[in-house]
Design a protein around this motif. Sequence first.
Motif, PDB file in Angstrom:
ATOM      1  N   HIS A   1       0.537   7.431   5.946  1.00 24.20           N
ATOM      2  CA  HIS A   1       1.131   6.460   6.864  1.00 24.20           C
ATOM      3  C   HIS A   1       2.633   6.387   6.618  1.00 24.20           C
ATOM      4  O   HIS A   1       3.103   6.557   5.499  1.00 24.20           O
ATOM      5  N   ARG A   2       3.355   6.098   7.682  1.00 24.69           N
ATOM      6  CA  ARG A   2       4.803   5.974   7.535  1.00 24.69           C
ATOM      7  C   ARG A   2       5.157   4.595   6.978  1.00 24.69           C
ATOM      8  O   ARG A   2       4.407   3.627   7.134  1.00 24.69           O
TER       9      ARG A   2
ATOM     10  N   GLN B   1       2.492  -4.690   3.526  1.00 21.67           N
ATOM     11  CA  GLN B   1       3.494  -3.667   3.787  1.00 21.67           C
ATOM     12  C   GLN B   1       2.986  -2.306   3.332  1.00 21.67           C
ATOM     13  O   GLN B   1       2.320  -2.198   2.294  1.00 21.67           O
ATOM     14  N   ILE B   2       3.306  -1.284   4.126  1.00 21.37           N
ATOM     15  CA  ILE B   2       3.005   0.106   3.765  1.00 21.37           C
ATOM     16  C   ILE B   2       4.305   0.795   3.372  1.00 21.37           C
ATOM     17  O   ILE B   2       5.338   0.635   4.025  1.00 21.37           O
ATOM     18  N   ILE B   3       4.241   1.571   2.303  1.00 24.69           N
ATOM     19  CA  ILE B   3       5.382   2.384   1.877  1.00 24.69           C
ATOM     20  C   ILE B   3       4.894   3.809   1.698  1.00 24.69           C
ATOM     21  O   ILE B   3       3.954   4.060   0.932  1.00 24.69           O
TER      22      ILE B   3
ATOM     23  N   PHE C   1       0.851  -1.192   0.000  1.00 23.04           N
ATOM     24  CA  PHE C   1       0.000   0.000   0.000  1.00 23.04           C
ATOM     25  C   PHE C   1       0.881   1.235   0.000  1.00 23.04           C
ATOM     26  O   PHE C   1       1.696   1.431   0.903  1.00 23.04           O
ATOM     27  N   LEU C   2       0.750   2.062  -1.047  1.00 23.93           N
ATOM     28  CA  LEU C   2       1.496   3.314  -1.148  1.00 23.93           C
ATOM     29  C   LEU C   2       0.647   4.431  -0.559  1.00 23.93           C
ATOM     30  O   LEU C   2      -0.449   4.700  -1.040  1.00 23.93           O
TER      31      LEU C   2
ATOM     32  N   SER D   1      -0.583  -1.500   8.871  1.00 18.42           N
ATOM     33  CA  SER D   1      -0.662  -2.596   7.902  1.00 18.42           C
ATOM     34  C   SER D   1      -1.665  -3.640   8.352  1.00 18.42           C
ATOM     35  O   SER D   1      -2.463  -4.153   7.550  1.00 18.42           O
ATOM     36  N   PHE D   2      -1.639  -3.960   9.652  1.00 17.44           N
ATOM     37  CA  PHE D   2      -2.569  -4.945  10.203  1.00 17.44           C
ATOM     38  C   PHE D   2      -4.011  -4.474  10.047  1.00 17.44           C
ATOM     39  O   PHE D   2      -4.885  -5.235   9.602  1.00 17.44           O
TER      40      PHE D   2
END
Length: 231
Positions: free
Chosen positions: A177-178, A192-194, A172-173, A185-186
């Motif tokens: 969010h950091r 994964q978050i980017i 997820f871009l 993410s959960f």
Amino acid sequence: MEISCNHCYTKLNIPDEKIPKGRKASLLCPKCKQRIHIMPDESNTQTLDSSEIPVQSKAPQVPVPRRVYPETSEYNASDKPFDLLDENAKTALLCISHPHALEISVKIMNSMQYQIETVDNVQTALNRMKYHLFNIIIVDEDFDVNRRGFAYLMEYINDLDMMLRRRTVVFFLSKNHRTMDNMASFHLSVNQIINISKITGMEGLVRRTVKEHEQFYAIYNESLRKMGKIT
């Protein structure tokens, strides 16, 4: 040609020219998401999946009543993302609205030797996912925002059978969010978050996340292969 899914008994009409001659092919059932294998046969082409492979057993087998076939649904070749792929090919679906982020994501997926499908709206994404289970999905928070693109896509992904969901890594871009925010993410049900401001240097994180995911499910996937559930 008409084929049927052995799991949910959905019937599909597939143009004969779309079926490779003398070669094994497969597609995902658009209804239950189980893989349908089309086996080459000199006299006719038939469907076969893991549950139809004969198993030697001393105990007599009790026939299971067959369900009534639902109404036949037409196979739309334009919805299928890849005409013909090796069953071990790695694939990625890119649902990215920002041109710079899309350009970098394409370069990373090419570097990792993934076959890529890019879409610009959520309906097209869902149509592609009817016939293929992608190994990686990258989506940004502005994707088709007028139609709740990210939320709609995740609703579909989270409704998949868990055996299928575990085979896909979702990135997820985000602008808000950091990077590597595990709690977010959960809650968002992504792997994964980017943060989009860090998009330029994300290749290492993508590779590491995919590798950790594969290692985490290695024993689980090997068990499924031995049972013939996946290839």
